[in-house]
Design an enzyme around this catalytic site. Structure first.
Site, mmCIF file in Angstrom:
data_model
loop_
_atom_site.group_PDB
_atom_site.id
_atom_site.type_symbol
_atom_site.label_atom_id
_atom_site.label_comp_id
_atom_site.label_asym_id
_atom_site.label_seq_id
_atom_site.Cartn_x
_atom_site.Cartn_y
_atom_site.Cartn_z
ATOM 1 N NE ARG A 1 -1.926 6.770 -12.206
ATOM 2 C CZ ARG A 1 -2.472 7.522 -11.371
ATOM 3 N NH1 ARG A 1 -1.971 7.761 -10.304
ATOM 4 N NH2 ARG A 1 -3.847 7.716 -11.646
ATOM 5 C CD GLU B 1 -0.276 2.286 -6.758
ATOM 6 O OE1 GLU B 1 -1.573 2.400 -6.611
ATOM 7 O OE2 GLU B 1 0.355 3.415 -6.924
ATOM 8 C CG HIS C 1 -2.331 5.629 -5.134
ATOM 9 N ND1 HIS C 1 -2.214 5.097 -6.303
ATOM 10 C CD2 HIS C 1 -2.655 7.284 -5.397
ATOM 11 C CE1 HIS C 1 -2.591 6.012 -7.400
ATOM 12 N NE2 HIS C 1 -2.901 7.334 -6.729
HETATM 13 P P1 NAP Z 1 -1.318 17.773 -15.574
HETATM 14 O O1 NAP Z 1 -1.873 19.283 -15.383
HETATM 15 O O2 NAP Z 1 -1.854 17.434 -16.990
HETATM 16 O O3 NAP Z 1 0.144 17.756 -15.673
HETATM 17 C C1 NAP Z 1 0.979 16.753 -15.948
HETATM 18 C C2 NAP Z 1 2.269 17.438 -16.475
HETATM 19 O O4 NAP Z 1 3.256 16.217 -16.694
HETATM 20 C C3 NAP Z 1 2.363 18.321 -17.631
HETATM 21 O O5 NAP Z 1 3.176 19.652 -17.090
HETATM 22 C C4 NAP Z 1 3.063 17.772 -18.560
HETATM 23 O O6 NAP Z 1 3.935 18.885 -19.302
HETATM 24 C C5 NAP Z 1 3.935 17.080 -17.964
HETATM 25 N N1 NAP Z 1 4.078 15.516 -18.906
HETATM 26 C C6 NAP Z 1 3.192 14.822 -19.537
HETATM 27 N N2 NAP Z 1 3.851 13.855 -20.108
HETATM 28 C C7 NAP Z 1 5.375 14.088 -19.915
HETATM 29 C C8 NAP Z 1 6.112 13.416 -20.591
HETATM 30 N N3 NAP Z 1 6.174 12.374 -21.438
HETATM 31 N N4 NAP Z 1 7.664 13.669 -20.180
HETATM 32 C C9 NAP Z 1 7.697 14.724 -19.241
HETATM 33 N N5 NAP Z 1 6.530 15.445 -18.791
HETATM 34 C C10 NAP Z 1 5.281 15.057 -19.052
HETATM 35 O O7 NAP Z 1 -1.711 16.667 -14.786
HETATM 36 P P2 NAP Z 1 -2.126 17.037 -13.032
HETATM 37 O O8 NAP Z 1 -3.443 17.150 -12.769
HETATM 38 O O9 NAP Z 1 -0.884 17.617 -12.525
HETATM 39 O O10 NAP Z 1 -1.984 15.379 -12.521
HETATM 40 C C11 NAP Z 1 -0.747 14.646 -13.026
HETATM 41 C C12 NAP Z 1 -0.607 13.212 -12.619
HETATM 42 O O11 NAP Z 1 -0.680 12.975 -11.170
HETATM 43 C C13 NAP Z 1 -1.806 12.432 -12.779
HETATM 44 O O12 NAP Z 1 -2.053 11.944 -14.353
HETATM 45 C C14 NAP Z 1 -1.832 11.103 -12.000
HETATM 46 O O13 NAP Z 1 -1.019 10.395 -12.691
HETATM 47 C C15 NAP Z 1 -1.050 11.915 -10.843
HETATM 48 N N6 NAP Z 1 -1.624 11.906 -9.687
HETATM 49 C C16 NAP Z 1 -1.581 11.208 -8.366
HETATM 50 C C17 NAP Z 1 -2.262 11.349 -7.304
HETATM 51 C C18 NAP Z 1 -1.780 10.475 -6.216
HETATM 52 O O14 NAP Z 1 -2.723 10.176 -5.140
HETATM 53 N N7 NAP Z 1 -0.523 10.015 -6.027
HETATM 54 C C19 NAP Z 1 -3.336 12.051 -7.325
HETATM 55 C C20 NAP Z 1 -3.630 12.900 -8.521
HETATM 56 C C21 NAP Z 1 -2.735 12.749 -9.571
HETATM 57 P P3 NAP Z 1 4.125 18.754 -21.039
HETATM 58 O O15 NAP Z 1 2.792 18.507 -21.367
HETATM 59 O O16 NAP Z 1 4.778 20.091 -21.087
HETATM 60 O O17 NAP Z 1 5.260 17.573 -21.060
HETATM 61 C C1 8YV Z 2 -6.715 8.362 -6.809
HETATM 62 C C2 8YV Z 2 -5.168 9.507 -8.392
HETATM 63 O O1 8YV Z 2 -6.224 7.804 -5.696
HETATM 64 O O2 8YV Z 2 -6.262 11.020 -9.377
HETATM 65 C C3 8YV Z 2 -5.471 10.269 -9.622
HETATM 66 O O3 8YV Z 2 -4.977 10.392 -10.716
HETATM 67 O O4 8YV Z 2 -3.993 8.632 -8.359
HETATM 68 C C4 8YV Z 2 -5.665 9.428 -7.067
HETATM 69 O O5 8YV Z 2 -6.509 10.659 -6.959
HETATM 70 C C5 8YV Z 2 -7.134 7.570 -7.729
HETATM 71 O O6 8YV Z 2 -7.718 8.052 -8.951
HETATM 72 C C6 8YV Z 2 -8.110 6.400 -7.479
HETATM 73 O O7 8YV Z 2 -8.820 6.507 -6.136
#
Ligand code: NAP
Ligand code: 8YV
Length: 310
Positions: A229, A258, A276
């Protein structure tokens, strides 16, 4: 037929599926939000897209609300504590997007390091006959520090290994069964790596985690890639460091406000920008939409939620 409040427009296939299963009320179309919520105060279901925060004040206006299904894995748009306090369940769309987001992470890394977008502009501007494009770095043999070795982070790690990179990681806890070296201290990790790839959530104490100090530790030879994020990085400091060359490069898919960002980012050749797009493939968005709707129908039919957060 049950009612559902849809907070914003979303994927057509998901809206069609919602329309088939529920009587859908489109919140973003209402001019007067309070009047809309008052009119639909008996609604038990909410389908949340990335449009505005759902906080305790909204929940209080919907006293019958039982479940909020979020389109996306990141639930930073929903006040989870407020939901818990009101016994409102929250679901998200994990796992189905891991590969797409990890692919874009590697895409941003490659584009940043091999300057793919800038080189493309160079050719299109007719500059090639005047001289070759400058030499670039490469991923092979470099070290990546993954900030957030979660579901997506692990997929990024595997892909980096395929690119012959060393992988290390930082999170709040060491993961005993992961083979990668763990850094308890993010600044220390930033100092030791060539790439810092962030894929942590926005709502787990991560605001400002990638601070000026972290970015300076990454340094003139280092690159920052953010798919988590925008809020987790100090964006003004990052811009300043990129401009002065104290941070080498950045590949950014997410931004603090954004779709807005400082237009100065647009002028920097050492930055690759993406709107994004992590999960934005046809296949993955379809799977997310399917899960988004199926969580609601599961609850409606008295079945367990498929992917609950709360
Ligand atoms: P996840 O499986 O819950 O993994 C999150 C990781 O972040 C865990 O390894 C956790 O480890 C670590 N973490 C959480 N809080 C932290 C902190 N304060 N300091 C350091 N590490 C921390 O989640 P995921 O499914 O991989 O998704 C992660 C994130 O990616 C989403 O929440 C979203 O914001 C983002 N995302 C972005 C897109 C995009 O389109 N760009 C798409 C999907 C997701 P610990 O618990 O050991 O700290
Ligand atoms: C999407 C994301 O773009 O899953 C997330 O956390 O950031 C992305 O997959 C978003 O949720 C809205 O479309």
């Amino acid at each position: 037929m049950e009612d559902v409040i849809l907070t914003g427009p979303t994927l057509q296939s998901a809206m069609d599926a919602l329309d088939k299963e529920f009587r859908v009320h489109r919140m973003w179309e209402a001019e007067d939000k309070d009047a809309f919520l008052a009119e639909h105060k008996a609604t038990r279901f909410m389908a949340a897209t990335y449009h505005g925060r759902i906080d305790g004040a909204v929940m209080d206006k919907l006293p019958a609300l039982e479940v909020i299904s979020n389109f996306g894995v990141g639930v930073d748009g929903i006040d989870l504590q407020a939901a818990r306090a009101r016994n409102i369940r929250v679901t998200n769309t994990p796992e189905v997007l891991n590969d797409a987001v990890a692919e874009l992470a590697l895409g941003l890394m490659l584009a940043t390091c091999r300057r793919i977008a800038d080189a493309d502009a160079y050719v299109r501007a007719g500059k090639w006959p005047g001289g070759n494009y400058p030499l670039t770095g490469e991923l092979t043999g470099t070290t990546v520090g993954i900030l957030g070795l979660g579901r997506i982070g692990k997929e990024i790690a595997r892909r980096c290994q395929a690119f012959k990179m060393q992988v290390v990681y930082h999170g709040r806890t060491r993961q005993r069964f992961e083979p990668f070296p763990y850094y308890a201290d993010l600044v220390e990790m930033a100092r030791d790596v060539d790439w810092l790839v962030a894929v942590v959530p926005g709502d787990t104490g991560t605001a400002g985690l990638v601070s000026r100090e972290v970015l300076e530790a990454l340094g003139p030879e280092g690159a920052f890639v953010n798919l988590g994020r925008g809020t987790l990085a100090d964006e003004p400091a990052m811009l300043e460091l990129l401009k002065s060359g104290k941070l080498g490069a950045a590949g950014l898919d997410v931004f603090a406000e954004e779709p807005k960002m400082s237009e100065e980012f647009w002028t920097l050749p050492n930055v690759v920008l993406s709107p994004h797009q992590g999960s934005a493939t046809t296949k993955t968005r379809w799977a997310m939409g399917d899960l988004f709707v199926r969580n609601l129908t599961a609850h409606r039919d008295g079945n367990p939620l498929i992917t609950p957060v709360v």
